[in-house]
Enzyme design. Structure first.
Site, PDB file in Angstrom:
ATOM      1  N   GLY A 191       0.814  -7.856   8.410  1.00  0.00           N
ATOM      2  CA  GLY A 191      -0.029  -9.044   8.455  1.00  0.00           C
ATOM      3  C   GLY A 191       0.341  -9.864   9.671  1.00  0.00           C
ATOM      4  O   GLY A 191       0.776  -9.326  10.697  1.00  0.00           O
ATOM      5  N   ASP A 198      17.543 -10.623   4.960  1.00  0.00           N
ATOM      6  CA  ASP A 198      17.409 -12.071   4.874  1.00  0.00           C
ATOM      7  C   ASP A 198      17.067 -12.484   3.453  1.00  0.00           C
ATOM      8  O   ASP A 198      17.170 -13.665   3.112  1.00  0.00           O
ATOM      9  CB  ASP A 198      16.326 -12.575   5.837  1.00  0.00           C
ATOM     10  N   HIS A 246      18.202 -16.144   3.420  1.00  0.00           N
ATOM     11  CA  HIS A 246      16.776 -16.486   3.368  1.00  0.00           C
ATOM     12  C   HIS A 246      16.457 -17.640   4.316  1.00  0.00           C
ATOM     13  O   HIS A 246      15.993 -18.712   3.908  1.00  0.00           O
ATOM     14  CB  HIS A 246      16.354 -16.829   1.939  1.00  0.00           C
ATOM     15  N   GLY A 265      14.508 -17.171   7.238  1.00  0.00           N
ATOM     16  CA  GLY A 265      13.447 -16.781   8.167  1.00  0.00           C
ATOM     17  C   GLY A 265      12.535 -17.922   8.542  1.00  0.00           C
ATOM     18  O   GLY A 265      12.066 -18.015   9.680  1.00  0.00           O
TER      19      GLY A 265
END
Length: 321
Positions: free
Chosen positions: A150, A255, A279, A281
């Site tokens: 995506g 992550d 986490h 990102g």
């Protein structure tokens, strides 16, 4: 009556908000117990607080009797879709496409380079005052497979472009053609995985991707391959991944994990060949200006009755059921 809009960013910090709406600030508070800023039944647009516990994000949902739009500030919406049964029909759920691509793609590239070039080993050696040189894999000449093509997957490829890769293969739910080349359907993963030196996961968490990276998926990865997960933790079967990591056959840079946050005693922390970031990102300096622009544009569309951006589903419809 003026429609209420609940914002997790103070309204006076968002340039370009349209007139004609009543803006109320609510981000759940530090402990997640902040009082509601108004009557939830009068809230027309609920913007979900960012980087809050799941229980905080969903706390208002059962009270939103006249809500028309739920806007997340995340790319993934799986935490909200799990609680939509209490929401009235006709509500549009929108994600934050356009907000996190740059930050998440940067981190994906960082994890790839850090893992291949052995940066964690260098950090540990530095702490001990050790000079440890030697050959490490380069990203150049590698085959990279992006699973989940995506907006974030495309942004990852944009950042990989200067690194002289041998090949980039792209996988999404269904096949299509892009300016960079073909996108393969998920059904073709078995033929693509054995050729990939680096497998990057950037897919949303859905019924089709829950546990996608299982023992069979991992067994198809070539010896020495690197698995990078910037998607969602449950996309990967943690037990199956631990088996492969403990064998030393593959490495990983994560992550996101399952469970998350990862408990201190969890074996994934100490598995060989794994690099873990907590986490991160999305939460960078790039987040706020992009989130502000998204909200201003989305609310202008709402006031002017124009099509909203990034509508994932509408509650009560066959697509959102």
């Amino acid at each position: 009556m003026t429609a209420d809009v609940w914002l997790p960013i103070p309204p006076d910090e968002i340039e370009g908000l349209p007139e004609g709406l009543n803006y109320l600030f609510w981000d759940g508070g530090e402990e997640g117990d902040q009082e509601f800023p108004g009557d939830p039944a009068e809230c027309a647009v609920y913007v979900v607080p960012y980087m809050k516990r799941w229980s905080v994000k969903v706390r208002p949902l059962e009270h939103l009797r006249h809500v028309q739009v739920i806007q997340t500030l995340t790319a993934g919406v799986d935490d909200i879709t799990a609680r939509l049964s209490s929401i009235v029909p006709g509500v549009r759920l929108c994600n934050a496409r356009g907000v996190h691509e740059a930050s998440t793609a940067e981190l994906a590239l960082t994890l790839i380079l850090a893992s291949l070039r052995g940066i964690p080993d260098f950090v540990r050696a530095q702490e001990q005052g050790l000079w440890q040189s030697g050959f490490r894999p380069a990203l150049a000449d590698k085959n990279v497979l992006i699973v989940g093509y995506g907006a974030i997957g495309a942004a990852i490829e944009d950042r990989l472009a200067p690194f002289e890769l041998a090949r980039v293969a792209r996988v999404a739910r269904s096949s299509r053609t892009t300016a960079r080349g073909p996108v393969h359907p998920l059904t073709e993963l078995p033929s693509l995985l054995p050729e990939a030196d680096v497998v990057v996961l950037s897919t949303p968490l859905t019924e089709a991707t829950l546990g996608l990276v299982d023992a069979d998926f991992l067994a198809l990865m070539k010896d020495g391959a690197l698995l990078v997960n910037v998607a969602r933790g449950p996309v990967v079967d943690t037990k199956a991944l631990l088996t492969e990591l403990d064998s030393g056959r593959i490495t990983a840079a994560l992550d996101v994990t399952d469970p998350e946050p990862l408990p201190p005693a969890h074996p994934l922390w100490r598995a060989p060949g794994v690099l873990i970031s907590p986490h991160v990102g999305g939460p960078t300096s790039a987040f706020l200006p992009r989130a502000q622009r998204l909200l201003a544009d989305q609310l202008r569309r709402f006031v002017n009755r124009e099509p909203l951006r990034n509508v994932i589903l509408t509650t009560g419809s066959s697509a959102g059921a």
